[in-house]
Design an enzyme around this catalytic site. Structure first.
Site, PDB file in Angstrom:
ATOM      1  N   ILE A 126      -4.199  13.802  74.173  1.00  0.00           N
ATOM      2  CA  ILE A 126      -2.885  13.139  74.099  1.00  0.00           C
ATOM      3  C   ILE A 126      -2.398  12.781  75.507  1.00  0.00           C
ATOM      4  CG2 ILE A 126      -2.119  14.031  71.865  1.00  0.00           C
ATOM      5  CD1 ILE A 126      -0.665  16.272  73.399  1.00  0.00           C
ATOM      6  N   HIS A 149      -1.821   9.960  76.809  1.00  0.00           N
ATOM      7  CA  HIS A 149      -0.758   8.951  76.797  1.00  0.00           C
ATOM      8  C   HIS A 149       0.619   9.609  76.655  1.00  0.00           C
ATOM      9  CE1 HIS A 149      -1.813   9.653  72.568  1.00  0.00           C
ATOM     10  NE2 HIS A 149      -0.575   9.302  72.278  1.00  0.00           N
ATOM     11  N   TYR A 150       0.691  10.680  75.871  1.00  0.00           N
ATOM     12  CA  TYR A 150       1.943  11.407  75.670  1.00  0.00           C
ATOM     13  C   TYR A 150       2.394  12.060  76.984  1.00  0.00           C
ATOM     14  CZ  TYR A 150       4.915  15.310  74.150  1.00  0.00           C
ATOM     15  OH  TYR A 150       5.934  16.222  74.011  1.00  0.00           O
ATOM     16  N   PHE A 151       1.460  12.717  77.666  1.00  0.00           N
ATOM     17  CA  PHE A 151       1.801  13.348  78.934  1.00  0.00           C
ATOM     18  C   PHE A 151       2.167  12.313  79.993  1.00  0.00           C
ATOM     19  CE2 PHE A 151      -0.137  17.071  77.033  1.00  0.00           C
ATOM     20  CZ  PHE A 151       0.637  18.096  77.552  1.00  0.00           C
ATOM     21  N   LYS A 199       5.756  11.259  79.310  1.00  0.00           N
ATOM     22  CA  LYS A 199       6.692  12.300  79.738  1.00  0.00           C
ATOM     23  C   LYS A 199       6.771  12.366  81.268  1.00  0.00           C
ATOM     24  CE  LYS A 199       7.977  13.944  75.737  1.00  0.00           C
ATOM     25  NZ  LYS A 199       9.372  13.683  75.256  1.00  0.00           N
TER      26      LYS A 199
END
Length: 214
Positions: A126, A128-130, A133
């Site tokens: 993930i 892209h999520y980090f 953020k």
């Protein structure tokens, strides 16, 4: 302090709204995307407003009007693609910051993810999520807002334990969502949490005591 909770229908958001609603020193306004969600919150005695993070900054500023702080707990969720993560977790967060400035709100609390500040420790599945953020947090730190960035570990759907650990570079561990909400409420007007970011996991200290160690 009157607090706008962005992402109030999410699990951390729900806990945060409930705790602020019951707090003697705070008021809460819950921001959700759908009118039916707002109606449900109103039946439970909470003030609610409908606004969309994919909408305009003006819409978000109107939703925040009259508040003293914003708590950003929103997220695109695990079932969406990278595009929604970009639009909600990054661009939506930045819009909320711009809305805060437009509405004359100084205090901004961001719920991020453990080790989001450290690229070497991002989860490859993930990433892209980090990344979303990371850059949302970076933009917040570059803003003129009085920020606090909470980076919780693995989130658990279980009763809060009331004991947490905070720090700059904690090893990956978990924490109940309810305990994250308790730290949010404790950090709102704690000057020791101003303009700081920290990892957050289950530990040995009550939230207020943990924040004293920052």
């Amino acid at each position: 302090m009157k607090v706008l909770v962005v992402g109030a229908n999410g699990q951390i958001g729900q806990h945060t709204v409930l705790k602020l609603k019951e707090h003697a020193d705070h008021e809460v306004r819950a921001m959700v995307r759908k009118e039916e969600q707002a109606k449900q919150l109103r039946t439970e005695g909470a003030e609610a407003v409908v606004a969309d993070l994919e909408g305009s900054v003006d819409e978000l500023a109107e939703a925040a009007k009259g508040c003293d702080a914003i708590v950003f707990t929103a997220g695109s969720g695990g079932s969406t693609g990278a595009d929604k993560t970009l639009l909600v977790d990054l661009d939506g967060a930045v819009k909320a910051m711009e809305a805060a400035e437009k509405a004359g709100i100084d205090r901004f609390l961001m719920v991020s993810a453990i080790q989001a500040h450290n690229r070497d420790n991002w989860n490859e599945k993930i990433k892209h999520y980090f990344a979303a953020k990371h850059y949302a947090d970076r933009e917040l730190m570059r803003s003129g807002l009085n920020y606090t960035i909470l980076r919780p570990g693995g989130l658990l759907n279980e009763e809060g334990r009331g004991r947490v650990k905070v720090g700059e570079n904690l090893e990956r561990a978990s924490i109940p969502r309810e305990d994250v909400a308790d730290v949010i409420v404790a950090a709102l007007n704690d000057s020791n949490a101003y303009r700081k970011g920290f990892d957050l996991i289950t530990g040995e200290d009550a939230p207020a005591d943990a924040l004293k160690k920052l």
